[in-house]
Each structure stands twice: as structure tokens, then as C-alpha cells.
Design an enzyme around this catalytic site. Structure first.
Site, PDB file in Angstrom:
ATOM      1  N   ASN A 236       0.755  -1.099  -0.516  1.00 19.07           N
ATOM      2  CA  ASN A 236      -0.275  -0.141   0.189  1.00 19.07           C
ATOM      3  C   ASN A 236       0.837   1.061  -0.141  1.00 19.07           C
ATOM      4  OD1 ASN A 236      -1.817   2.115   0.253  1.00 19.07           O
ATOM      5  ND2 ASN A 236      -3.108   1.202   2.323  1.00 19.07           N
TER       6      ASN A 236
ATOM      7  N   ASN B 278      -5.931   6.550  -1.588  1.00 17.68           N
ATOM      8  CA  ASN B 278      -7.387   5.662  -2.388  1.00 17.68           C
ATOM      9  C   ASN B 278      -7.789   4.493  -1.632  1.00 17.68           C
ATOM     10  OD1 ASN B 278      -5.206   3.745  -2.925  1.00 17.68           O
ATOM     11  ND2 ASN B 278      -4.347   4.649  -4.246  1.00 17.68           N
ATOM     12  N   ASP B 279      -6.929   4.220  -0.543  1.00 12.97           N
ATOM     13  CA  ASP B 279      -7.570   2.952  -0.204  1.00 12.97           C
ATOM     14  C   ASP B 279      -9.251   2.838   0.066  1.00 12.97           C
ATOM     15  OD1 ASP B 279      -5.124   2.239   0.480  1.00 12.97           O
ATOM     16  OD2 ASP B 279      -5.871   2.294   2.934  1.00 12.97           O
TER      17      ASP B 279
ATOM     18  N   GLY C 224      -5.904  -2.583  -0.068  1.00 10.58           N
ATOM     19  CA  GLY C 224      -5.522  -1.066   0.179  1.00 10.58           C
ATOM     20  C   GLY C 224      -4.227  -0.733  -1.221  1.00 10.58           C
TER      21      GLY C 224
ATOM     22  N   ASP D 210      -1.793  -1.012  -3.852  1.00  5.12           N
ATOM     23  CA  ASP D 210      -1.506  -0.115  -5.153  1.00  5.12           C
ATOM     24  C   ASP D 210      -0.545  -0.291  -6.245  1.00  5.12           C
ATOM     25  OD1 ASP D 210       0.216   1.344  -3.553  1.00  5.12           O
ATOM     26  OD2 ASP D 210      -1.857   2.873  -2.485  1.00  5.12           O
TER      27      ASP D 210
ATOM     28  N   ASP E 162      -7.340 -13.816 -18.781  1.00  6.24           N
ATOM     29  CA  ASP E 162      -7.559 -14.965 -18.560  1.00  6.24           C
ATOM     30  C   ASP E 162      -9.237 -16.224 -19.016  1.00  6.24           C
ATOM     31  OD1 ASP E 162      -8.749 -15.183 -15.401  1.00  6.24           O
ATOM     32  OD2 ASP E 162     -11.202 -14.229 -17.045  1.00  6.24           O
TER      33      ASP E 162
ATOM     34  N   GLU F  26      -4.677 -17.946 -20.495  1.00  9.46           N
ATOM     35  CA  GLU F  26      -5.660 -19.042 -19.453  1.00  9.46           C
ATOM     36  C   GLU F  26      -5.425 -20.382 -19.917  1.00  9.46           C
ATOM     37  OE1 GLU F  26      -7.234 -19.118 -14.660  1.00  9.46           O
ATOM     38  OE2 GLU F  26      -7.746 -18.198 -16.306  1.00  9.46           O
TER      39      GLU F  26
END
Length: 617
Positions: free
Chosen positions: A138, A143-144, A164, A166, A331, A360
């Protein structure tokens, strides 16, 4: 008096001085800008605003040709298709005329700052370091929590909540990552996931053109990529084209129901994607596997809709051009439409010929995985155009092999030898992403007992970093982080110790790691930095021998140089007659890279239990 006022108002309306059409409330423009000089001259611009479909559309740009205006069932959308083949970089206007009012939407074609050939993708010369951004560090607590977003709190005691982490947290530790010796970072999805819960993992995108604000801004993502490049690290971006999040505006207010499979109604997938290539599968099995939804909160895109296809293809190109990323990990690749994914791969690689994409391909055999790789003979005459596939079968075997006794006909390292004897099914074995854990699997060190077994760890890491393919390491592997999928996915995605102010330990520094962790870290760092720039491993051929007295021997060779790995897969001291290996052992002695000792290569070689030698010529 009232009667006279009504007459005046009617007269003004008749003269066109009093407009009944309100200003357009434009909610989304995608993409917000583009570039001149792209190899594909067509540009789709998606406009989303209140009842804009009734507008007459024109553009003011020089040599910008409006080829097609497409209306959808939903009057809030317009799709514009432009021909930019003759257009230069410029600013121009999109004009929406409704009645006697014209709304002007500014648009820009930027100059390209890089050529497509400048983007260098990841290869077998690289090692990827996989990071879940919310769980790594974090760097910016401010910006949490973002006001207005649906999941608006952090709770590090909850394995399924946001914690949190980032982009700044990653940027702050690029020196640690580069020093470790990896050469690329792969980030789990960073695009907006404005979902009510579970948004931390990133796999339910609600805006494909926006970095999740709790991770940072688009500009911060671009800056992170630039800083990573300065540190000698490539950047791989996770993308999801099979599905999006149910809070995505394109689902909440669908352009038309055929943008999503089953007309936007939830029908679960069977998850049995082997049916896609099963020559005996029923049509129903094929359809339910690919068109079914992962979850009710993950609407499944209908990529057979040409507008959906163009939207997704352009989005990936936009991020490559904007941020200069070096690769994409796609993905759930087999769950999407085969023909669309093939088209997407081709268009991306036509624009960026040295780029790389890994899909994937979570399937349980090399035959099934190989079907998805570019130029696979098993898929012919179809071609996925997907350069790199994920070697899940090898991942499963690695999580068995180093816990078992190795016999000459089965068990332990024999499984790795036997599996690689079947590499002929792959169009390109070097373009296999190899790994022994990631964010969806149990960690290689499932529990503390396995973490304490450094012989197991060192053998596995040596194999991973010296066999064919493109290695990937999951964040925290180097410090023996544990996690068992039986306890839920949150257990696999723990916070990196020291990534948060006030953490009891800081494993980013030597003083914050235990002696055991430092031994694992040092070994990993030594091996990674030895591998970095080593063409023998990054480009060389693989030659291996069948198991002999519980020992596995293989060679990597390139341009007359070679590296030989000798690995005892048993819990007993073993003796190896070196006579069969003379073709790869040209000298009578050599230095073991891992231990620094001189090894006698005449006669017979004695190996301690689970001992591994790495010698170079």
C-alpha cells in the site's frame, strides 16, 4: 395575459429560437482518443448518452471518413465506424444533430510515440513475477477508499475484502523486484472493478478503459510501466474478454441483448472446456461450456457480435499503445469464442509483431493445452494465433514430483521426465508459461512443513528456472509464503509482509526475514540472476535422459555452450555412472553453480539425498 404569453412562446418555437431538445448528457466515449497511423485504419467509437440514437451524426476531421453509424436496440447508444487510412494526427469534432440543436463532441487522433516494432514482448529469456496489486503493498493510503465506489472500505482481517495495495506500492518496490532477478512483472487485473464485493481480485471489470481508482490512475499505470522499463522489467497486463462485471455500464444498460450470451440472462457454464476440442462432444456441451457464465455477477460477452469484438480488440490495442506494456495474459482463454480470440491475437500481433500473449489454458493434459497454441497441428485447419499457453499439466506434476521418491519407471522426477518426452504435441515448447503456483492454486509451499523443506524448494526452483519454457513466480514464493486452496482463495492471496505501514515484519529487507526465508531468498536470487541474460537457458535446446537410479539428468545447449542439471530425486545417497552422459559432459571436472564446489566428472558421481548440481561448459 396568460393567453398572450402562450402565443409568444409558440411563435419563438416556430422561429427555432426556443429549443425543445436538451443538451446531450454524454456518459461514456470509448475509446476517449486514438492514434493516427495504426496498421488497421478502422476505428470504432462507442458513444453512450441519454437518447442519442435519434441524432444525425457527422465528423469534421480532415480525411476522417465516417463509414457507418450503427444504432442499437437501446436508444442511449451510437456506434461510429471511421476510416482513418488517410488521416493525420489532429483534433476534430463529432457532431450530433437533434432537431435544430447540434452537440459538439471533441475528439483527438494523437501522434504515435512508438512504432509497433518497438514493443518487445516477454520470451523464454524472461522470468515473470506475478503480483496481485491489492495484496502486495500500500503505497498510497489516500486511495484506499474512493467516495461513490460500491465497495468502500478496507479490512485486512477479511481475506475477501480489499486490503489497500496499489500501483504506487508496486512502484515503491521495483528495486526489490529487479534485484531479485526476475525480468517482468505480471499484474492481476488493474482495470476498474466497481463491484459490491470481491472487487480486490480484479476479475469483474466494470470499465475497460479505466484503472481502478483504488489502485491508482491511468497515468500512474503508465508511469509504473515506464519506471519498470527503466529498472529492466517488462510489464504484462491481465485482461478478461470472456466476461465482465455485472456493474459494467454495458451490461447494466445493454446496447442490445445480443451483446451478452443467453441474451443477458444468467446461465452457468459447465466449466468443461475440453468439450471445445472434443470430437465426440454434443453441440449442447460445446455451447454451455463457452457461452455459459462463470457467475451471475460475471456476464458472459458474446464475441460473435461484431461490435463487441471490435470493442474488446481496440481496448487491448489502446492499452499497449497508451502504456507500452510488453504482454497480455488473457484470462479463461478457452471459455471465449475461438474464432474471435484467434482474430484478436492476429490483430494485436499484426500491429505489434514482437509482442506476446499468454492464454490461461487450464486443462488437464498436454494434448488439450497444445490445441490452443499458435500453429497447433491438432487444431488445424483452425489456428488460435495464441503464441503462449499455460502449462497447467506440468504445474500439477511439479506439485507432486518433489514430494515423492523417484523410480526408474515412475514416481517423483520420473513424472517430469515422462511428461517432457511428450513435448512433440506442442507447436513450440519454449512458448509455454511454466509455474508451480499462482493466484488460483495452492502455493507450492502449502503449509509450514513444506516451507521448512528447503531441499524440496531448491530442487523445484532449479527445475522451473532451467527447463524449457517461460517461468513465472508468484509474489512471496521467494520468502516461502504459504497458502492452501482448501482454505479458500483468500488464503492464496495474503499480503506481502512489510507492504503496509505498521506491519510486524518487513520481508522486503533482509532483517525482516527469518534465516530460513533468507536462505530461500538467497538461493532464488542467485539462480535468477545467473539465468538473466543467459542464452543457454533462454534460447537453448533441451536434451534429457531417462531416470537412472533415481537421478534425472538434462542439458540445455546454445551455440556451443551448455548447462547440465543433475538431480537426485530420492531421500537416499545415490551413485551415478557417468558413462552414458559423455556427450554432454565434455570435461573431466566443472564447478557447480549452486554450491560453488568443483565436481569430478570421471567414473561415478555420488549425490547426497535430494542433491542438485548445475554445471556449465
Amino acid at each position: 395575459m396568460k393567453h398572450k404569453w402562450l402565443i409568444v412562446m409558440a411563435a419563438l418555437a416556430y422561429l427555432g429560437l426556443c429549443q425543445t431538445v436538451h443538451a446531450v448528457n454524454m456518459k461514456k466515449i470509448a475509446p476517449t482518443y486514438w492514434w493516427a497511423g495504426m496498421k488497421n485504419p478502422e476505428l470504432q467509437i462507442l458513444l453512450y448518452g441519454d437518447r442519442i440514437a435519434s441524432a444525425d451524426v457527422s465528423v469534421s476531421g480532415q480525411d476522417v471518413t465516417l463509414k457507418e453509424v450503427v444504432k442499437q436496440d437501446n436508444p442511449n447508444y451510437l456506434l461510429l465506424y471511421l476510416d482513418l487510412s488517410e488521416a493525420k494526427a489532429q483534433k476534430f469534432d463529432i457532431l450530433l444533430k437533434q432537431g435544430k440543436k447540434t452537440e459538439t463532441i471533441p475528439y483527438e487522433l494523437k501522434s504515435r510515440v512508438r512504432k509497433g516494432e518497438d514493443i518487445k514482448g516477454f520470451t523464454a529469456e524472461d522470468v515473470l513475477y506475478l503480483i496481485m496489486p491489492d495484496r502486495f503493498a500500500n503505497g498510497n493510503p489516500d486511495n484506499d477508499v474512493i467516495e461513490g465506489m460500491l465497495e468502500n472500505k478496507v479490512d485486512r482481517t477479511n481475506a475477501y475484502a480489499r486490503h489497500g495495495g496499489d500501483l504506487k506500492g508496486i512502484a515503491d518496490h521495483l528495486d526489490y523486484i529487479a534485484d531479485l532477478g526476475v525480468t517482468a512483472i505480471w499484474l492481476n487485473p488493474t482495470q476498474e472493478n466497481d463491484m459490491k464485493e470481491g472487487s480486490y481480485h480484479g476479475y469483474a471489470i466494470t470499465d475497460y478503459y479505466q484503472i481502478d481508482r483504488r489502485l491508482g490512475t491511468n497515468e500512474e499505470f503508465k508511469q509504473l510501466t515506464e519506471r519498470a522499463h527503466e529498472a529492466g522489467l517488462k510489464v504484462v497486463m491481465d485482461m478478461i474478454f470472456n466476461h465482465c462485471g455485472s456493474e459494467n455500464y454495458l451490461f447494466k444498460d445493454m446496447p442490445s441483448k445480443d451483446w451478452f450470451n443467453f441474451k443477458g440472462e444468467y446461465v452457468p457454464t459447465s466449466f468443461k472446456t475440453a468439450s471445445v476440442m472434443d470430437i465426440h462432444a454434443s453441440n449442447y456441451e460445446k455451447k454451455i461450456a463457452t457461452d455459459g457464465w462463470f457467475a451471475s455477477v460475471m456476464p458472459d460477452w458474446n464475441q460473435r457480435n461484431r461490435h463487441v469484438a471490435r470493442y474488446l480488440i481496440q481496448n487491448s490495442i489502446w492499452w499497449i499503445e497508451y502504456a507500452g506494456i510488453n504482454g497480455i495474459r488473457q484470462d479463461t482463454h478457452p471459455y471465449a469464442d475461438f474464432d474471435f480470440m484467434s482474430q484478436w491475437c492476429k490483430e494485436v500481433l499484426d500491429e505489434y509483431p514482437y509482442f506476446n500473449i499468454v492464454g490461461e489454458t487450464w486443462l488437464n493434459s498436454n494434448v488439450l493445452v497444445s490445441y490452443w497454441q499458435k500453429d497447433s497441428k491438432l487444431a488445424a485447419p483452425k489456428n488460435s494465433n495464441l503464441p503462449t499457453v499455460m502449462d497447467f499439466p506440468l504445474q500439477a506434476l511439479m506439485n507432486q514430483a518433489f514430494d515423492e521418491e523417484t523410480g526408474d519407471w515412475g514416481g517423483g522426477l520420473y513424472k517430469l521426465y515422462d511428461y517432457q518426452t511428450q513435448d512433440l504435441v506442442y507447436a513450440n515448447p519454449m512458448n509455454l508459461l511454466i509455474f508451480f503456483d499462482n493466484h488460483d492454486t495452492s502455493r507450492f509451499t502449502t503449509n509450514d512443513d513444506k516451507a521448512r523443506n528447503l531441499n524440496r524448494y531448491k530442487q523445484a526452483m532449479t527445475f522451473l528456472l532451467t527447463t524449457r519454457g517461460i517461468p513465472q513466480i508468484y509474489y512471496g514464493t521467494e520468502i516461502l509464503m504459504t497458502g492452501d486452496k482448501a482454505n479458500g482463495d483468500g488464503e492464496l492471496r495474503k499480503d506481502f509482509p512489510g507492504g503496509w505501514t505498521g506491519d510486524a515484519t518487513n520481508s522486503f529487507v533482509r532483517e525482516g526475514r527469518t534465516d530460513l526465508q533468507n536462505e530461500a531468498f538467497d538461493f532464488t536470487r542467485q539462480l535468477l540472476n545467473w539465468r538473466k541474460g543467459n542464452e543457454v537457458i533462454g534460447k537453448g535446446t533441451l536434451k534429457h535422459y531417462s531416470i537412472n537410479n533415481g537421478i534425472y539428468v538434462y542439458q540445455r545447449e546454445y551455440n556451443g555452450k551448455s548447462a547440465v542439471v543433475i538431480m537426485n530425486g530420492t531421500d537416499q545417497q545415490k551413485e551415478l555412472d557417468l558413462t552414458p552422459y559423455k556427450e554432454i559432459l565434455p570435461k573431466t571436472q566443472a564447478v557447480d553453480v549452486l554450491g560453488g564446489k568443483t565436481v569430478n566428472l570421471t567414473g561415478k558421481l555420488t549425490l547426497k539425498e535430494r542433491e542438485t548440481l548445475l554445471i556449465c561448459f
